[in-house]
Design an enzyme around this catalytic site. Structure first.
Site: not given
Length: 79
Positions: A13, A10
């Protein structure tokens, strides 16, 4: 030093992984930075919300992207 960024890919992340790599470079550290994307491995650390940050086997952050200053502090605590 072993640093693991836990996350499936994501945006947060990716932001955490980038920040960690920048901090390691700024601190001129010898560290192995690894991205862990497999859900099973992430759950083994007890992390239910990503991104997660693990330094030397200890979960330091889960579910948020810490500031670079916070990352530096966490790394310093483990040196």
């Amino acid at each position: 030093m072993e640093i693991k960024v836990l996350g499936t890919g994501c945006q947060n992340c990716k932001a955490l992984e980038k920040a960690v790599k920048e901090v390691v470079a700024e601190m001129n550290l010898q560290a192995n930075v690894e991205k862990v994307e497999e859900i099973g491995k992430i759950v083994q650390y007890g992390v239910m919300l990503t991104p997660g940050l693990v330094i030397n086997g200890k979960v330091k952050v889960s579910g948020r992207v810490p500031s670079k200053a916070d990352i530096k502090k966490m790394i310093s605590e483990e040196q």
